[in-house]
Design a protein around this motif. Structure first.
Motif, PDB file in Angstrom:
ATOM      1  N   GLY A   1       0.813  -1.210   0.000  1.00  0.00           N
ATOM      2  CA  GLY A   1       0.000   0.000   0.000  1.00  0.00           C
ATOM      3  C   GLY A   1       0.843   1.255   0.000  1.00  0.00           C
ATOM      4  N   CYS A   2       1.487   1.528  -1.114  1.00  0.00           N
ATOM      5  CA  CYS A   2       2.386   2.688  -1.188  1.00  0.00           C
ATOM      6  C   CYS A   2       1.653   4.017  -1.130  1.00  0.00           C
ATOM      7  N   GLY A   3       0.368   4.017  -1.448  1.00  0.00           N
ATOM      8  CA  GLY A   3      -0.367   5.278  -1.435  1.00  0.00           C
ATOM      9  C   GLY A   3       0.298   6.292  -2.332  1.00  0.00           C
ATOM     10  N   THR A   4       0.528   7.488  -1.820  1.00  0.00           N
ATOM     11  CA  THR A   4       1.160   8.537  -2.616  1.00  0.00           C
ATOM     12  C   THR A   4       2.656   8.663  -2.344  1.00  0.00           C
ATOM     13  N   GLY A   5       3.219   7.696  -1.625  1.00  0.00           N
ATOM     14  CA  GLY A   5       4.659   7.666  -1.423  1.00  0.00           C
ATOM     15  C   GLY A   5       5.170   8.354  -0.181  1.00  0.00           C
ATOM     16  N   GLU A   6       4.279   8.707   0.736  1.00  0.00           N
ATOM     17  CA  GLU A   6       4.712   9.408   1.955  1.00  0.00           C
ATOM     18  C   GLU A   6       5.758   8.603   2.735  1.00  0.00           C
ATOM     19  N   LEU A   7       5.600   7.308   2.787  1.00  0.00           N
ATOM     20  CA  LEU A   7       6.569   6.446   3.457  1.00  0.00           C
ATOM     21  C   LEU A   7       7.582   5.894   2.462  1.00  0.00           C
ATOM     22  N   THR A   8       7.151   5.623   1.251  1.00  0.00           N
ATOM     23  CA  THR A   8       8.008   5.012   0.243  1.00  0.00           C
ATOM     24  C   THR A   8       9.237   5.861  -0.057  1.00  0.00           C
ATOM     25  N   VAL A   9       9.043   7.163  -0.231  1.00  0.00           N
ATOM     26  CA  VAL A   9      10.158   8.037  -0.597  1.00  0.00           C
ATOM     27  C   VAL A   9      11.266   8.000   0.463  1.00  0.00           C
ATOM     28  N   PRO A  10      10.961   8.153   1.742  1.00  0.00           N
ATOM     29  CA  PRO A  10      12.036   8.027   2.735  1.00  0.00           C
ATOM     30  C   PRO A  10      12.672   6.632   2.749  1.00  0.00           C
ATOM     31  N   LEU A  11      11.865   5.590   2.499  1.00  0.00           N
ATOM     32  CA  LEU A  11      12.427   4.241   2.452  1.00  0.00           C
ATOM     33  C   LEU A  11      13.433   4.109   1.307  1.00  0.00           C
ATOM     34  N   LEU A  12      13.120   4.713   0.176  1.00  0.00           N
ATOM     35  CA  LEU A  12      14.024   4.666  -0.977  1.00  0.00           C
ATOM     36  C   LEU A  12      15.369   5.313  -0.668  1.00  0.00           C
ATOM     37  N   GLN A  13      15.363   6.265   0.224  1.00  0.00           N
ATOM     38  CA  GLN A  13      16.602   6.951   0.596  1.00  0.00           C
ATOM     39  C   GLN A  13      17.449   6.141   1.571  1.00  0.00           C
ATOM     40  N   LEU A  14      16.843   5.139   2.199  1.00  0.00           N
ATOM     41  CA  LEU A  14      17.542   4.365   3.225  1.00  0.00           C
ATOM     42  C   LEU A  14      17.928   2.954   2.788  1.00  0.00           C
ATOM     43  N   ALA A  15      17.033   2.289   2.092  1.00  0.00           N
ATOM     44  CA  ALA A  15      17.220   0.865   1.784  1.00  0.00           C
ATOM     45  C   ALA A  15      17.911   0.658   0.440  1.00  0.00           C
ATOM     46  N   ARG A  16      18.503  -0.506   0.295  1.00  0.00           N
ATOM     47  CA  ARG A  16      19.120  -0.894  -0.979  1.00  0.00           C
ATOM     48  C   ARG A  16      18.067  -1.006  -2.055  1.00  0.00           C
TER      49      ARG A  16
ATOM     50  N   ALA B   1      -3.422   1.485  -9.580  1.00  0.00           N
ATOM     51  CA  ALA B   1      -2.304   1.909 -10.429  1.00  0.00           C
ATOM     52  C   ALA B   1      -2.022   3.400 -10.286  1.00  0.00           C
ATOM     53  N   ARG B   2      -3.047   4.196 -10.036  1.00  0.00           N
ATOM     54  CA  ARG B   2      -2.840   5.642  -9.917  1.00  0.00           C
ATOM     55  C   ARG B   2      -1.965   5.985  -8.713  1.00  0.00           C
ATOM     56  N   MET B   3      -2.048   5.186  -7.659  1.00  0.00           N
ATOM     57  CA  MET B   3      -1.196   5.420  -6.493  1.00  0.00           C
ATOM     58  C   MET B   3       0.253   5.062  -6.812  1.00  0.00           C
ATOM     59  N   VAL B   4       0.440   3.953  -7.504  1.00  0.00           N
ATOM     60  CA  VAL B   4       1.788   3.555  -7.906  1.00  0.00           C
ATOM     61  C   VAL B   4       2.386   4.626  -8.810  1.00  0.00           C
ATOM     62  N   SER B   5       1.601   5.133  -9.749  1.00  0.00           N
ATOM     63  CA  SER B   5       2.084   6.180 -10.660  1.00  0.00           C
ATOM     64  C   SER B   5       2.495   7.434  -9.901  1.00  0.00           C
ATOM     65  N   GLU B   6       1.695   7.830  -8.923  1.00  0.00           N
ATOM     66  CA  GLU B   6       2.019   9.011  -8.123  1.00  0.00           C
ATOM     67  C   GLU B   6       3.313   8.802  -7.346  1.00  0.00           C
ATOM     68  N   THR B   7       3.463   7.622  -6.753  1.00  0.00           N
ATOM     69  CA  THR B   7       4.683   7.325  -5.990  1.00  0.00           C
ATOM     70  C   THR B   7       5.897   7.316  -6.909  1.00  0.00           C
ATOM     71  N   GLU B   8       5.773   6.696  -8.075  1.00  0.00           N
ATOM     72  CA  GLU B   8       6.880   6.661  -9.028  1.00  0.00           C
ATOM     73  C   GLU B   8       7.249   8.074  -9.479  1.00  0.00           C
ATOM     74  N   SER B   9       6.250   8.909  -9.701  1.00  0.00           N
ATOM     75  CA  SER B   9       6.491  10.287 -10.122  1.00  0.00           C
ATOM     76  C   SER B   9       7.237  11.073  -9.047  1.00  0.00           C
ATOM     77  N   ARG B  10       6.798  10.933  -7.800  1.00  0.00           N
ATOM     78  CA  ARG B  10       7.460  11.634  -6.693  1.00  0.00           C
ATOM     79  C   ARG B  10       8.902  11.180  -6.541  1.00  0.00           C
ATOM     80  N   ALA B  11       9.121   9.876  -6.651  1.00  0.00           N
ATOM     81  CA  ALA B  11      10.473   9.338  -6.526  1.00  0.00           C
ATOM     82  C   ALA B  11      11.357   9.834  -7.665  1.00  0.00           C
TER      83      ALA B  11
END
Length: 81
Positions: free
Chosen positions: A42-57, A66-76
């Motif tokens: 449940g990535c939603g709009t990436g509120e948690l995903t973006v910080p995770l991308l900065q920390l994890a391999r 799909a619209r939530m995944v697209s938003e998260t990918e765009s933010r990243a």
């Protein structure tokens, strides 16, 4: 969602965590290291995903919409992640 204009579905259990303090506590409790791979449901709009991308391999994330995944990918992508 105020930042993206994407409507949320309570029927699908969609809730976005906006509180940075809560997000930081989740991240601290997870104790993620640079060698870790993280799976987020449940990535939603990436509120948690973006910080995770900065920390994890690697971060694997899924969402039922799909619209939530697209938003998260765009933010990243905007952040070069």
């Amino acid at each position: 969602h105020p930042a993206t204009g994407l409507p949320l579905s309570k029927r699908k259990g969609q809730h976005i965590i906006h509180n940075k303090g809560v997000l930081n506590k989740i991240i601290e409790a997870a104790d993620i290291r640079s060698a870790d791979a993280v799976y987020e449901v449940g990535c939603g709009t990436g509120e948690l995903t973006v910080p995770l991308l900065q920390l994890a391999r690697r971060v694997h994330t899924v969402d039922i919409e799909a619209r939530m995944v697209s938003e998260t990918e765009s933010r990243a992508a905007q952040l070069g992640l």
